[in-house]
Design a protein around this motif. Sequence first.
Motif, PDB file in Angstrom:
ATOM      1  N   ILE A 146     -28.680  35.296  -4.561  1.00  0.00           N
ATOM      2  CA  ILE A 146     -29.997  34.711  -4.838  1.00  0.00           C
ATOM      3  C   ILE A 146     -30.077  33.306  -4.253  1.00  0.00           C
ATOM      4  N   PHE A 147     -28.931  32.634  -4.276  1.00  0.00           N
ATOM      5  CA  PHE A 147     -28.871  31.272  -3.780  1.00  0.00           C
ATOM      6  C   PHE A 147     -29.349  31.169  -2.339  1.00  0.00           C
ATOM      7  N   PHE A 148     -29.031  32.181  -1.550  1.00  0.00           N
ATOM      8  CA  PHE A 148     -29.399  32.088  -0.137  1.00  0.00           C
ATOM      9  C   PHE A 148     -30.894  32.219   0.064  1.00  0.00           C
ATOM     10  N   LEU A 149     -31.535  33.005  -0.787  1.00  0.00           N
ATOM     11  CA  LEU A 149     -32.997  33.078  -0.724  1.00  0.00           C
ATOM     12  C   LEU A 149     -33.587  31.698  -1.016  1.00  0.00           C
ATOM     13  N   GLY A 150     -33.097  31.068  -2.098  1.00  0.00           N
ATOM     14  CA  GLY A 150     -33.592  29.746  -2.482  1.00  0.00           C
ATOM     15  C   GLY A 150     -33.341  28.725  -1.390  1.00  0.00           C
ATOM     16  N   SER A 151     -32.096  28.733  -0.853  1.00  0.00           N
ATOM     17  CA  SER A 151     -31.756  27.774   0.197  1.00  0.00           C
ATOM     18  C   SER A 151     -32.635  27.976   1.407  1.00  0.00           C
ATOM     19  N   ALA A 152     -32.858  29.236   1.770  1.00  0.00           N
ATOM     20  CA  ALA A 152     -33.649  29.524   2.969  1.00  0.00           C
ATOM     21  C   ALA A 152     -35.058  28.966   2.813  1.00  0.00           C
ATOM     22  N   VAL A 153     -35.660  29.173   1.644  1.00  0.00           N
ATOM     23  CA  VAL A 153     -37.015  28.671   1.412  1.00  0.00           C
ATOM     24  C   VAL A 153     -37.040  27.147   1.528  1.00  0.00           C
ATOM     25  N   ALA A 154     -36.063  26.486   0.884  1.00  0.00           N
ATOM     26  CA  ALA A 154     -36.021  25.024   0.912  1.00  0.00           C
ATOM     27  C   ALA A 154     -35.785  24.500   2.328  1.00  0.00           C
ATOM     28  N   LEU A 155     -34.902  25.191   3.064  1.00  0.00           N
ATOM     29  CA  LEU A 155     -34.567  24.706   4.410  1.00  0.00           C
ATOM     30  C   LEU A 155     -35.748  24.827   5.365  1.00  0.00           C
ATOM     31  N   VAL A 156     -36.495  25.909   5.221  1.00  0.00           N
ATOM     32  CA  VAL A 156     -37.665  26.086   6.083  1.00  0.00           C
ATOM     33  C   VAL A 156     -38.627  24.912   5.901  1.00  0.00           C
ATOM     34  N   LYS A 157     -38.699  24.417   4.653  1.00  0.00           N
ATOM     35  CA  LYS A 157     -39.611  23.297   4.367  1.00  0.00           C
ATOM     36  C   LYS A 157     -39.137  21.990   4.996  1.00  0.00           C
ATOM     37  N   ILE A 158     -37.810  21.750   5.030  1.00  0.00           N
ATOM     38  CA  ILE A 158     -37.377  20.432   5.498  1.00  0.00           C
ATOM     39  C   ILE A 158     -36.896  20.435   6.944  1.00  0.00           C
ATOM     40  N   ILE A 159     -36.792  21.605   7.541  1.00  0.00           N
ATOM     41  CA  ILE A 159     -36.146  21.651   8.851  1.00  0.00           C
ATOM     42  C   ILE A 159     -36.981  20.935   9.918  1.00  0.00           C
TER      43      ILE A 159
END
Length: 200
Positions: A146-159
Motif C-alpha cells: 500500500i505504501f507504494f501507492l501512497g508514495s507514487a501519488v505523493a511523488l507525482v505531486k512534487i516531482i
Amino acid sequence: MTLLACPACDLLHEVPDLAPGRRARCRRCDTVIVSGQRVSLDRTLAMAVAVTVLIFFALFFPFLSISELGLSNSATLIEIALVFMSGWTAPLTIAVALTIVGIPFLRAAILVYALGPIRFGYPIPDKAAQAFRLSQALRPWAMAEIFFLGSAVALVKIIDLAHVGFGAAFWAFCAATLIIAFERNTTDSAAIWSLIDDME
Ligand SMILES: [Zn+2]
C-alpha cells in the motif's frame, strides 16, 4: 493420506505424503495445496530472513532525498513518520507505520523465530505453534505494498517542483515488498503445520 482443502476453492482432496520437491495441485483450480515439507520450510524461512534484514536496513538509511536550487534534504523512514506524529495525524501515522512497516517486520521475525530452529535441527521453540499461528493471523494486516501507492501519488505531486532521489532504503523496501508478496502466495502453511506437529 491426509485430507486437505484447497486454500483457494475449498475442494477437498486426499493427498498422499509427498517426497521433497513434489507438490500437489487442486484438481479444480490448479492452486498448490501442499508441497514437499522441507522445500517449503527452506523457502519461507529464507524469505522471512530477507524481509527482516531489508526492513531493518530500510529504517535507518536515507529513504528519499529532495533537492531544489542547490539545497538538498534527505530523510529516513523513521524521520518521515516522526514528522506526522504530532496533533490529529498521530493516530493515523501510528496505524500506517504499523501496517506498512511494523507488522510485516514482526511477521517475518516471528517466522524466523518459529522456523529457524526447525530448519537447523535445534529443539523447537516453546511457543513455535502459537508464533506461527500469530504470523498467519497477521497476514492480512501486513500491507507494505500500500505504501507504494501512497508514495507514487505523493511523488507525482512534487516531482515537478523539485528533484527527487531514491535512497538505499527505498530500494530495500521495494525488495522487501516484492518478497512479502511472493511469500504470501507461496507459503505452504499445511506443510509447515505438519512439520511443527511432527517436532512437538
Ligand atoms: Zn482449488
